[in-house]
Design a protein around this motif. Sequence first.
Motif, short mmCIF file in Angstrom:
data_model
loop_
_atom_site.label_atom_id
_atom_site.label_comp_id
_atom_site.label_asym_id
_atom_site.label_seq_id
_atom_site.Cartn_x
_atom_site.Cartn_y
_atom_site.Cartn_z
N MET A 1 0.83 -1.19 0.00
CA MET A 1 0.00 0.00 0.00
C MET A 1 0.87 1.25 0.00
SD MET A 1 -2.76 1.17 2.88
CE MET A 1 -1.86 2.34 3.85
N LYS A 2 0.49 2.25 -0.77
CA LYS A 2 1.19 3.53 -0.73
C LYS A 2 0.97 4.15 0.65
CE LYS A 2 0.36 4.11 -5.61
NZ LYS A 2 -0.79 4.32 -6.46
N GLN A 3 2.02 4.71 1.21
CA GLN A 3 1.95 5.17 2.59
C GLN A 3 1.80 6.68 2.75
OE1 GLN A 3 1.85 2.98 5.35
NE2 GLN A 3 1.45 1.66 3.61
N ASP A 4 1.92 7.45 1.69
CA ASP A 4 1.85 8.90 1.82
C ASP A 4 0.41 9.40 1.74
OD1 ASP A 4 4.55 9.06 2.03
OD2 ASP A 4 4.89 10.14 0.16
N VAL A 5 0.05 10.25 2.68
CA VAL A 5 -1.21 10.99 2.61
C VAL A 5 -0.85 12.38 2.09
CG1 VAL A 5 -3.09 12.02 3.93
CG2 VAL A 5 -2.29 9.72 4.49
N LEU A 6 -1.45 12.76 0.97
CA LEU A 6 -1.19 14.07 0.39
C LEU A 6 -2.03 15.12 1.10
CD1 LEU A 6 0.05 15.88 -1.80
CD2 LEU A 6 -1.80 15.15 -3.33
N VAL A 7 -1.36 16.10 1.70
CA VAL A 7 -2.04 17.23 2.34
C VAL A 7 -1.80 18.43 1.42
CG1 VAL A 7 -2.28 18.65 4.41
CG2 VAL A 7 -1.62 16.23 4.62
N LEU A 8 -2.79 18.72 0.61
CA LEU A 8 -2.67 19.73 -0.45
C LEU A 8 -3.50 20.95 -0.07
CD1 LEU A 8 -1.94 20.71 -3.30
CD2 LEU A 8 -3.86 19.33 -4.15
N TYR A 9 -2.88 22.11 -0.12
CA TYR A 9 -3.58 23.31 0.32
C TYR A 9 -3.12 24.53 -0.47
CZ TYR A 9 0.81 24.60 2.49
OH TYR A 9 2.14 24.93 2.67
N TYR A 10 -3.93 25.56 -0.40
CA TYR A 10 -3.55 26.90 -0.85
C TYR A 10 -3.72 27.81 0.35
CZ TYR A 10 -3.78 31.54 -2.89
OH TYR A 10 -3.56 32.86 -3.14
N SER A 11 -2.72 28.65 0.61
CA SER A 11 -2.79 29.55 1.75
C SER A 11 -2.19 30.89 1.36
CB SER A 11 -2.02 28.96 2.95
OG SER A 11 -2.22 29.72 4.10
N ARG A 12 -2.95 31.94 1.52
CA ARG A 12 -2.47 33.28 1.16
C ARG A 12 -1.76 33.96 2.32
NH1 ARG A 12 -4.59 36.95 -2.94
NH2 ARG A 12 -2.92 38.46 -3.21
N HIS A 13 -2.30 33.78 3.53
CA HIS A 13 -1.75 34.50 4.68
C HIS A 13 -1.25 33.57 5.80
CE1 HIS A 13 -3.11 38.19 2.85
NE2 HIS A 13 -4.33 37.69 2.75
N GLY A 14 -1.34 32.26 5.59
CA GLY A 14 -0.73 31.33 6.54
C GLY A 14 -1.69 30.52 7.39
N ALA A 15 -2.96 30.90 7.48
CA ALA A 15 -3.89 30.17 8.35
C ALA A 15 -4.17 28.77 7.82
CB ALA A 15 -5.20 30.95 8.51
N THR A 16 -4.42 28.65 6.53
CA THR A 16 -4.71 27.33 5.96
C THR A 16 -3.46 26.46 6.01
OG1 THR A 16 -6.30 28.44 4.51
CG2 THR A 16 -5.78 26.14 4.01
N GLN A 17 -2.30 27.05 5.84
CA GLN A 17 -1.05 26.30 5.97
C GLN A 17 -0.87 25.78 7.40
OE1 GLN A 17 2.56 28.56 5.35
NE2 GLN A 17 3.76 26.71 4.96
N ALA A 18 -1.22 26.59 8.39
CA ALA A 18 -1.12 26.15 9.79
C ALA A 18 -2.04 24.95 10.02
CB ALA A 18 -1.48 27.30 10.73
N MET A 19 -3.22 24.97 9.43
CA MET A 19 -4.14 23.84 9.54
C MET A 19 -3.55 22.60 8.88
SD MET A 19 -7.76 25.68 8.66
CE MET A 19 -8.75 24.28 9.14
N ALA A 20 -2.97 22.79 7.69
CA ALA A 20 -2.37 21.67 6.96
C ALA A 20 -1.28 21.00 7.79
CB ALA A 20 -1.80 22.17 5.63
N ASN A 21 -0.49 21.81 8.49
CA ASN A 21 0.58 21.26 9.32
C ASN A 21 0.03 20.41 10.46
OD1 ASN A 21 2.71 22.36 7.83
ND2 ASN A 21 2.61 24.30 8.95
N LYS A 22 -1.07 20.83 11.07
CA LYS A 22 -1.68 20.06 12.16
C LYS A 22 -2.36 18.80 11.64
CE LYS A 22 -0.37 22.83 15.39
NZ LYS A 22 0.79 22.45 16.20
N ILE A 23 -2.97 18.88 10.46
CA ILE A 23 -3.56 17.68 9.85
C ILE A 23 -2.46 16.68 9.55
CG2 ILE A 23 -4.71 16.82 7.77
CD1 ILE A 23 -6.44 19.40 7.90
N ALA A 24 -1.34 17.16 9.03
CA ALA A 24 -0.19 16.29 8.76
C ALA A 24 0.31 15.63 10.04
CB ALA A 24 0.93 17.09 8.10
#
Length: 196
Positions: A1-24
């Motif tokens: 089984m492939k083991q990578d979960v792709l956490v794909l996001y767009y973030s203009r000011h950093g909030a969505t990126q911060a969420m992506a990091n916690k989901i990861a």
Amino acid sequence: MKQDVLVLYYSRHGATQAMANKIALGVEQAGLSARLRTVPEVSNNIDKPQLSVPSEGDPYVTLQDLHECCALALGSPTRFGNMAAPLKYFLDETSREWLSGTLEGKPACVFTSTASMHGGQETTLLSMMLPLLHHGMVICGLPYSLPQLHSTVTGGSPYGVTHLALKPTPNALSLDEISLCIAQGKRLALLAQKLG
């Protein structure tokens, strides 16, 4: 089984990126690897070429990332109750993957942030689900057995985790939002393991 979960996001000011990091983080706590990727800006200024590699932050997503993932977490800030154009632009380029069933049967979740309580969080989440459903993905939300969905006064939704970007620190996730992001990542990874 492939083991990578792709956490794909767009973030203009950093909030969505911060969420992506916690989901990861949640993905990795559940025993899988998280592959953080973003998308480039979309510009109508032909005199301003887009760099092929970002000058900082996570790498840009490629179509190969879709082929190599076992699950997908997709995140965007709200844009008038819809996903942001850069993320939609990338998804619009996945017709070949749709035709070949690259993402079919893989689990997916969605997440978003907005600057106001009623800024279209849930419609943005639904807008991101639509292309994933067309790809044949299995949508993974958040169950109400998570106590933070009952207590949060910031972000949170059964459709996917959300963030309310409040001043003066719009990128700072609340404790409930952090817990829900981690729970979303764990749930996605566990579902990927069961379906794999």
